[in-house]
Write a protein that holds these residues in place. Sequence first.
Motif, PDB file in Angstrom:
ATOM      1  N   ARG A   1       0.819  -1.211   0.000  1.00 37.13           N
ATOM      2  CA  ARG A   1       0.000   0.000   0.000  1.00 37.13           C
ATOM      3  C   ARG A   1       0.855   1.264   0.000  1.00 37.13           C
ATOM      4  O   ARG A   1       0.340   2.371  -0.112  1.00 37.13           O
ATOM      5  CB  ARG A   1      -0.929   0.021   1.219  1.00 37.13           C
ATOM      6  N   THR A   2       2.165   1.094   0.156  1.00 41.29           N
ATOM      7  CA  THR A   2       3.057   2.247   0.139  1.00 41.29           C
ATOM      8  C   THR A   2       3.385   2.624  -1.301  1.00 41.29           C
ATOM      9  O   THR A   2       3.227   1.833  -2.224  1.00 41.29           O
ATOM     10  CB  THR A   2       4.363   1.931   0.887  1.00 41.29           C
ATOM     11  N   LEU A   3       3.813   3.851  -1.492  1.00 43.28           N
ATOM     12  CA  LEU A   3       4.218   4.327  -2.813  1.00 43.28           C
ATOM     13  C   LEU A   3       5.677   4.790  -2.753  1.00 43.28           C
ATOM     14  O   LEU A   3       5.983   5.790  -2.119  1.00 43.28           O
ATOM     15  CB  LEU A   3       3.325   5.492  -3.260  1.00 43.28           C
ATOM     16  N   PRO A   4       6.580   4.073  -3.406  1.00 38.97           N
ATOM     17  CA  PRO A   4       6.349   2.833  -4.157  1.00 38.97           C
ATOM     18  C   PRO A   4       6.201   1.637  -3.210  1.00 38.97           C
ATOM     19  O   PRO A   4       6.525   1.739  -2.021  1.00 38.97           O
ATOM     20  CB  PRO A   4       7.616   2.712  -5.004  1.00 38.97           C
ATOM     21  N   PRO A   5       5.732   0.491  -3.694  1.00 40.27           N
ATOM     22  CA  PRO A   5       5.627  -0.707  -2.851  1.00 40.27           C
ATOM     23  C   PRO A   5       6.986  -1.108  -2.275  1.00 40.27           C
ATOM     24  O   PRO A   5       8.026  -0.878  -2.900  1.00 40.27           O
ATOM     25  CB  PRO A   5       5.104  -1.770  -3.820  1.00 40.27           C
ATOM     26  N   ASN A   6       6.960  -1.699  -1.088  1.00 41.98           N
ATOM     27  CA  ASN A   6       8.203  -2.057  -0.406  1.00 41.98           C
ATOM     28  C   ASN A   6       8.145  -3.513   0.070  1.00 41.98           C
ATOM     29  O   ASN A   6       7.979  -3.790   1.263  1.00 41.98           O
ATOM     30  CB  ASN A   6       8.431  -1.119   0.784  1.00 41.98           C
ATOM     31  N   PRO A   7       8.251  -4.472  -0.858  1.00 43.55           N
ATOM     32  CA  PRO A   7       8.160  -5.891  -0.491  1.00 43.55           C
ATOM     33  C   PRO A   7       9.452  -6.392   0.164  1.00 43.55           C
ATOM     34  O   PRO A   7      10.226  -7.124  -0.442  1.00 43.55           O
ATOM     35  CB  PRO A   7       7.902  -6.574  -1.828  1.00 43.55           C
ATOM     36  N   SER A   8       9.676  -6.007   1.400  1.00 41.51           N
ATOM     37  CA  SER A   8      10.905  -6.356   2.110  1.00 41.51           C
ATOM     38  C   SER A   8      10.663  -7.497   3.092  1.00 41.51           C
ATOM     39  O   SER A   8       9.523  -7.817   3.436  1.00 41.51           O
ATOM     40  CB  SER A   8      11.427  -5.137   2.875  1.00 41.51           C
ATOM     41  N   LEU A   9      11.747  -8.094   3.569  1.00 39.52           N
ATOM     42  CA  LEU A   9      11.646  -9.167   4.556  1.00 39.52           C
ATOM     43  C   LEU A   9      10.994  -8.668   5.835  1.00 39.52           C
ATOM     44  O   LEU A   9      10.173  -9.372   6.438  1.00 39.52           O
ATOM     45  CB  LEU A   9      13.035  -9.730   4.852  1.00 39.52           C
ATOM     46  N   ALA A  10      11.349  -7.448   6.251  1.00 40.96           N
ATOM     47  CA  ALA A  10      10.779  -6.896   7.488  1.00 40.96           C
ATOM     48  C   ALA A  10       9.260  -6.787   7.383  1.00 40.96           C
ATOM     49  O   ALA A  10       8.529  -7.128   8.324  1.00 40.96           O
ATOM     50  CB  ALA A  10      11.402  -5.527   7.785  1.00 40.96           C
ATOM     51  N   PHE A  11       8.754  -6.312   6.252  1.00 38.44           N
ATOM     52  CA  PHE A  11       7.312  -6.195   6.068  1.00 38.44           C
ATOM     53  C   PHE A  11       6.653  -7.574   5.945  1.00 38.44           C
ATOM     54  O   PHE A  11       5.513  -7.768   6.387  1.00 38.44           O
ATOM     55  CB  PHE A  11       6.999  -5.353   4.833  1.00 38.44           C
TER      56      PHE A  11
ATOM     57  N   ILE B   1       1.719 -12.526   1.298  1.00 35.46           N
ATOM     58  CA  ILE B   1       1.523 -11.753   0.068  1.00 35.46           C
ATOM     59  C   ILE B   1       2.672 -10.782  -0.181  1.00 35.46           C
ATOM     60  O   ILE B   1       3.055 -10.514  -1.320  1.00 35.46           O
ATOM     61  CB  ILE B   1       0.199 -10.961   0.142  1.00 35.46           C
ATOM     62  N   THR B   2       3.265 -10.265   0.898  1.00 37.18           N
ATOM     63  CA  THR B   2       4.253  -9.191   0.785  1.00 37.18           C
ATOM     64  C   THR B   2       5.363  -9.510  -0.205  1.00 37.18           C
ATOM     65  O   THR B   2       5.691  -8.698  -1.073  1.00 37.18           O
ATOM     66  CB  THR B   2       4.861  -8.887   2.161  1.00 37.18           C
ATOM     67  N   LEU B   3       5.962 -10.682  -0.086  1.00 40.94           N
ATOM     68  CA  LEU B   3       7.102 -11.020  -0.925  1.00 40.94           C
ATOM     69  C   LEU B   3       6.707 -11.777  -2.191  1.00 40.94           C
ATOM     70  O   LEU B   3       7.579 -12.234  -2.933  1.00 40.94           O
ATOM     71  CB  LEU B   3       8.109 -11.862  -0.131  1.00 40.94           C
ATOM     72  N   ASN B   4       5.410 -11.907  -2.429  1.00 41.29           N
ATOM     73  CA  ASN B   4       4.982 -12.739  -3.552  1.00 41.29           C
ATOM     74  C   ASN B   4       4.047 -12.023  -4.516  1.00 41.29           C
ATOM     75  O   ASN B   4       3.330 -12.669  -5.275  1.00 41.29           O
ATOM     76  CB  ASN B   4       4.335 -14.016  -3.020  1.00 41.29           C
ATOM     77  N   CYS B   5       4.079 -10.704  -4.483  1.00 43.94           N
ATOM     78  CA  CYS B   5       3.376  -9.934  -5.506  1.00 43.94           C
ATOM     79  C   CYS B   5       4.287  -9.857  -6.731  1.00 43.94           C
ATOM     80  O   CYS B   5       5.500  -9.681  -6.605  1.00 43.94           O
ATOM     81  CB  CYS B   5       3.053  -8.538  -4.981  1.00 43.94           C
ATOM     82  N   TYR B   6       3.707 -10.027  -7.890  1.00 48.81           N
ATOM     83  CA  TYR B   6       4.491 -10.055  -9.125  1.00 48.81           C
ATOM     84  C   TYR B   6       4.471  -8.682  -9.786  1.00 48.81           C
ATOM     85  O   TYR B   6       3.413  -8.095 -10.006  1.00 48.81           O
ATOM     86  CB  TYR B   6       3.910 -11.105 -10.074  1.00 48.81           C
ATOM     87  N   PHE B   7       5.664  -8.168 -10.113  1.00 49.99           N
ATOM     88  CA  PHE B   7       5.778  -6.822 -10.684  1.00 49.99           C
ATOM     89  C   PHE B   7       6.293  -6.853 -12.125  1.00 49.99           C
ATOM     90  O   PHE B   7       7.050  -5.977 -12.536  1.00 49.99           O
ATOM     91  CB  PHE B   7       6.712  -5.966  -9.818  1.00 49.99           C
TER      92      PHE B   7
END
Length: 332
Positions: free
Chosen positions: A38-48, A145-151
């Motif tokens: 939901r952040t701009l830009p998305p931040n698919p990090s391990l912490a999240f 979902i955090t680390l598995n969204c496809y960009f």
Amino acid sequence: MEQSTLWNIFSEESLGFQRTILEKSGLGQSTYIPEALRTLPPNPSLAFAEKEVELVFFHAMDDLLAKTVVKAGNIGILIVNSSLFSPSPSLCSRIINKYKLKSNVLSYNLGGMGCSAGLIAVDLAKHLLQVHRESLALVLSTENITLNCYFGDKRSMLVSNCLFRMGASAVLLSNRSSDRYSAKYELIHTVRTHKANDDRGYRCAFQEEDSKGKVGIALSKDLPIVAGEALKINLTSLGYVVLPIKEKLLYYANYIGRNIFKMQMKSYAPDFKKAFGHFCIHAGGRGILDTVQKGLHLTDELLEPSRMTLSRFGNTSSSSLWYELAYSVLEY
């Protein structure tokens, strides 16, 4: 600014494709996506990713302990399933540390098993409880979902962005005689069919890289077909146990006519409504629910728990069936 950011991630064609899939998916406007996306830009990090799994697991665990009035230290078996997120320390270790489970707890992490993992975990718990008497088994199910969204822009991999949402379930199973009359349900049968020995089944949901090295889950067009074949095998096995005599005779007569006497007739689909009062069909997407409803001749009322779960929560993968069961309890 939002549109510009999205366009820097996805092409205009990919955005349009995802918009079309979302409009046809059966998902409503209240499903959950993780904070990182939901952040701009998305931040698919391990912490999240860790924050997401702890959020859903800890809430589910807290609710379960409060409702059952069970002390965490009394849990003897812990099974956690998360197909694509397997950090170190393990998810089991995080639960054990957070809730101070005893040091001799039997713990298992199941990975790579997709939407079926929740019921596979229950099946494992059932077999363990047959060996370890007077025990409690906890099953926690989620998909990260955090680390598995496809960009990227590969369409077969973009579909998962449109269907999967945050969710988790916590289920407590017991073989203690003292819990017989306080338990909500009794587990009678579990049936499992594995289709990885068939190439279509093996490839129908496949984690891979696209041509640009971006990782995602490719969902094959064969997925509904493979799921239907597995469901047919499962129902055939289950039918021997649960169907009334009349339905069994009709099925056998049809089978003999088609396979022995080579009669030209459609295969007979037993009426499972005569064996079950409720159905929880995995809320994988509107197309899957439509196919199953047509194949089993189920009414709109019987599919309501599945469709409402899909609309309200989306495809929460291995935990979705428990959302549907909760809806059925509240509805009836």
